[in-house]
Design an enzyme around this catalytic site. Sequence first.
Site, PDB file in Angstrom:
ATOM      1  N   ALA A 224     -27.980 -20.658 -22.048  1.00  0.00           N
ATOM      2  CA  ALA A 224     -28.927 -19.550 -21.967  1.00  0.00           C
ATOM      3  C   ALA A 224     -30.256 -19.907 -21.323  1.00  0.00           C
ATOM      4  O   ALA A 224     -30.884 -19.068 -20.680  1.00  0.00           O
ATOM      5  CB  ALA A 224     -29.158 -18.967 -23.360  1.00  0.00           C
ATOM      6  N   GLY A 227     -33.114 -17.328 -21.142  1.00  0.00           N
ATOM      7  CA  GLY A 227     -32.535 -16.053 -21.554  1.00  0.00           C
ATOM      8  C   GLY A 227     -32.497 -14.970 -20.489  1.00  0.00           C
ATOM      9  O   GLY A 227     -32.244 -13.808 -20.810  1.00  0.00           O
ATOM     10  N   ASP A 284     -23.755 -19.938 -17.320  1.00  0.00           N
ATOM     11  CA  ASP A 284     -24.631 -20.086 -16.161  1.00  0.00           C
ATOM     12  C   ASP A 284     -24.994 -21.561 -16.110  1.00  0.00           C
ATOM     13  O   ASP A 284     -26.014 -21.990 -16.626  1.00  0.00           O
ATOM     14  CB  ASP A 284     -25.867 -19.200 -16.323  1.00  0.00           C
ATOM     15  CG  ASP A 284     -26.779 -19.227 -15.112  1.00  0.00           C
ATOM     16  OD1 ASP A 284     -26.350 -19.736 -14.062  1.00  0.00           O
ATOM     17  OD2 ASP A 284     -27.915 -18.757 -15.205  1.00  0.00           O
ATOM     18  N   CYS A 337     -26.367 -21.217  -9.302  1.00  0.00           N
ATOM     19  CA  CYS A 337     -27.235 -20.824  -8.189  1.00  0.00           C
ATOM     20  C   CYS A 337     -27.093 -21.881  -7.098  1.00  0.00           C
ATOM     21  O   CYS A 337     -28.066 -22.517  -6.692  1.00  0.00           O
ATOM     22  CB  CYS A 337     -28.682 -20.647  -8.638  1.00  0.00           C
ATOM     23  SG  CYS A 337     -29.357 -22.015  -9.602  1.00  0.00           S
TER      24      CYS A 337
END
Length: 383
Positions: A224, A227, A284, A337
């Site tokens: 997270a 967040g 992520d 990313c």
Amino acid sequence: MTPAARVQAAIEILDQVQAGTVAERALTNWARKSRFAGSKDRAAIRDHVFDALRQRNSAGFLGGGSDGRALMLGVLRAKGETLEEVFSGAAYAPAALQAGEAIAPEGETPLDLPDWLIDPLQESLGAAFERTAEGMRHRAPIVLRVNLAKTSVTQAQHALEAEGILSAPMAMVETALEVMEGARRIKQSTAFLEGLVELQDGASQAMVAALPLRDGMKVLDYCAGGGGKSLAMAGRVPRATYFAHDADANRMQDIAPRSKRAGAKICLLNAPVEAAPFDLVLCDAPCSGSGTWRRTPDAKWRFTEEALRDLVAVQAEILDAAQALVKKGGALCYATCSFLRAENTDQIAAFMQRHPEFTLEWQRSYGFDDGGDGFFGAVLRRA
């Protein structure tokens, strides 16, 4: 501060970065020691430093060296500025130009990438490589995410405009607004403080928009951090139950104030297995960040082949741990990313070999051509 004094400050900061200090820390240290510098001075110096780091190879070539002075010479020369006016030797300005510095070098300007990364990026990006390499030399757009749980895109635009922040919708996702003017006012604006908008890149928003979210789901943001993805999911589908976890709990310290501002409820978990199984688990994952190097250009030059190998191994470990938290028929979502195939499609292919009970529903890479940062997302479904 005069324009020349700002360049001299940037030179001093760049020398610290070249010696190993992270750019943000070097800028912060300088600002603390330089109370005389106003907000416009600090912003201009930051722009100089980041422009030089984005263009470190080409600026060094044009400036005839690798220290801060040479980098700023190269940056200003590339912009076509009159160097003698800046490098004048006047008070607080850089020392006057030397004979060799006044002559522009001849030859082909190098790519602004570490040599070892050129081949992996070419293989990963294909026809988009040259455009992406050029894009990394320039600033990234500043993008806001509209919190649909509190407002509409049009209402958010009007609220921002009332405070001098002009924005335009982005085609890649309905919640994204690109800031065209007034970016430095965002964090003090009422729209931001009341949770109507949040800073978040468009590609990240587009990936969240593509997730199979629906009311009543039990959702875990497994890596997270601050967040951002949890808030984006809650903004889209507020009638789901959201949990957040990170291997380093300290990274989640901003989630509580951010979720309060956004009007979202996110439960923090130290041991997510105790709340498993989940309908959807989002990973992520920590990554190279190559898709965001326009924003953190010094990271591009610190990144190594060994670091990439270590990251790929960590990403695989995270996926293997997270898949155990997904219920039967549930979804495992993976995101980075990064532009690099080793972190993206290759990682997914290897995971599916280890876990044949999962099928791939979709995977997609986002690039600068789409309007945002480089980003990758994939959704896998447990049988």
